[in-house]
Enzyme design. Structure first.
Site, PDB file in Angstrom:
ATOM      1  N   CYS A  41       0.841  -1.194   0.000  1.00 17.05           N
ATOM      2  CA  CYS A  41       0.000   0.000   0.000  1.00 17.05           C
ATOM      3  C   CYS A  41       0.886   1.258   0.000  1.00 17.05           C
ATOM      4  CB  CYS A  41      -0.900   0.003   1.234  1.00 17.05           C
ATOM      5  SG  CYS A  41      -2.051   1.407   1.261  1.00 17.05           S
ATOM      6  N   ASP A  43       0.415   3.761   1.706  1.00 12.16           N
ATOM      7  CA  ASP A  43       0.359   4.347   3.051  1.00 12.16           C
ATOM      8  C   ASP A  43       1.759   4.676   3.578  1.00 12.16           C
ATOM      9  OD1 ASP A  43       0.208   4.476   6.014  1.00 12.16           O
ATOM     10  OD2 ASP A  43      -1.886   3.934   5.693  1.00 12.16           O
ATOM     11  N   ARG A  45       2.935   4.949   6.397  1.00 13.21           N
ATOM     12  CA  ARG A  45       3.391   4.240   7.596  1.00 13.21           C
ATOM     13  C   ARG A  45       3.978   2.867   7.280  1.00 13.21           C
ATOM     14  NH1 ARG A  45      -2.360   4.388  10.391  1.00 13.21           N
ATOM     15  NH2 ARG A  45      -2.810   3.811   8.229  1.00 13.21           N
ATOM     16  N   HIS A  97      -2.081  -4.033   4.997  1.00 13.26           N
ATOM     17  CA  HIS A  97      -1.816  -3.587   6.371  1.00 13.26           C
ATOM     18  C   HIS A  97      -3.122  -3.253   7.078  1.00 13.26           C
ATOM     19  CE1 HIS A  97      -2.472   0.838   5.874  1.00 13.26           C
ATOM     20  NE2 HIS A  97      -2.330   0.505   4.608  1.00 13.26           N
ATOM     21  N   CYS A 100      -5.898   0.132   7.052  1.00  9.89           N
ATOM     22  CA  CYS A 100      -5.719   0.649   5.692  1.00  9.89           C
ATOM     23  C   CYS A 100      -6.912   1.530   5.299  1.00  9.89           C
ATOM     24  CB  CYS A 100      -5.591  -0.519   4.714  1.00  9.89           C
ATOM     25  SG  CYS A 100      -5.340   0.011   2.999  1.00  9.89           S
TER      26      CYS A 100
HETATM   27 CO    CO Z   1      -3.417   1.230   3.008  1.00 11.51          CO
END
Ligand code: CO
Length: 211
Positions: A41, A43, A45, A97, A100
């Protein structure tokens, strides 16, 4: 954070690498032969190399919203084909994750403009597994499960790709693995998917092996 900090960080990083090995970048510039393709992803993090403890050159990476493998996405198709046919990666990892945002959006339908079509396949995953998901009473547990089911479905989407199947039949590789990164603990979880077994019951639908 000041924008210039990034360039200062870069200078420090170069110095650190050269302190350990003066030829580090000379070696790095010679080419890459990673064994892993990581699809994760976007993302912020969920950093790929960091959480796996891998160094530059060790993993080929593709990231998009909610780690999806969509057959009409030219971008991911090029990444997977290059990784399989040219880099000959041994493993393709789809890493979702928990927490998400993309998966959460699929659980709470709303008009999100450009994101609507991208999230549609996630809503399809929800529909495919509706019975299992609706049987989960706890909202957060249902959210977590959809993250895991999305990883499984995206692994399945990789097996549907013609050149992946060609390589699979010829060499037995790439092996396809589904992981979830738990942002709440930092732990990387192997979902233990057995993709060859998972593929068996739907082989007659998706198998492209020449007859
Ligand atoms: Co995500």
């Amino acid at each position: 954070m000041d924008f210039s900090t990034i360039f200062e960080n870069n200078e420090k990083w170069i110095a650190e690498k050269l302190a350990v090995d003066p030829d580090y970048f000379k070696q790095l510039s010679k080419g890459q032969s990673p064994e892993f393709l990581y699809i994760g992803c976007s993302d912020s993090r969920v950093t790929a190399e960091d959480l796996m403890g891998l160094q530059p050159g060790e993993v080929f990476i593709h990231r998009n919203v909610a780690n999806q493998v969509i057959p009409t996405d030219n971008n991911i198709n090029a990444v997977i084909q290059y990784a399989v046919e040219h880099l000959k990666v041994k493993y393709i990892i789809v890493c979702g994750h928990y927490e998400c945002g993309g998966v959460k959006a699929a659980l709470h339908p709303s008009d999100m403009g450009q994101l609507n079509s991208w999230l549609q396949t996630l809503r399809d995953v929800r529909r495919l597994h509706r019975e299992e998901l609706e049987a989960i009473e706890d909202d957060h547990a249902r959210f977590d499960r959809l993250v895991e089911l999305n990883v499984r479905e995206q692994c399945m989407n990789i097996i549907k790709i013609d050149h992946v199947q060609r390589s699979w039949y010829k060499t037995g590789f790439p092996k396809i693995h589904g992981w979830v990164f738990d942002v709440r603990t930092g732990k990387l979880i192997d979902l233990g998917l057995k993709m060859e077994q998972e593929f068996a019951p739907i082989r007659e639908i998706y198998d492209l092996k020449p007859v």
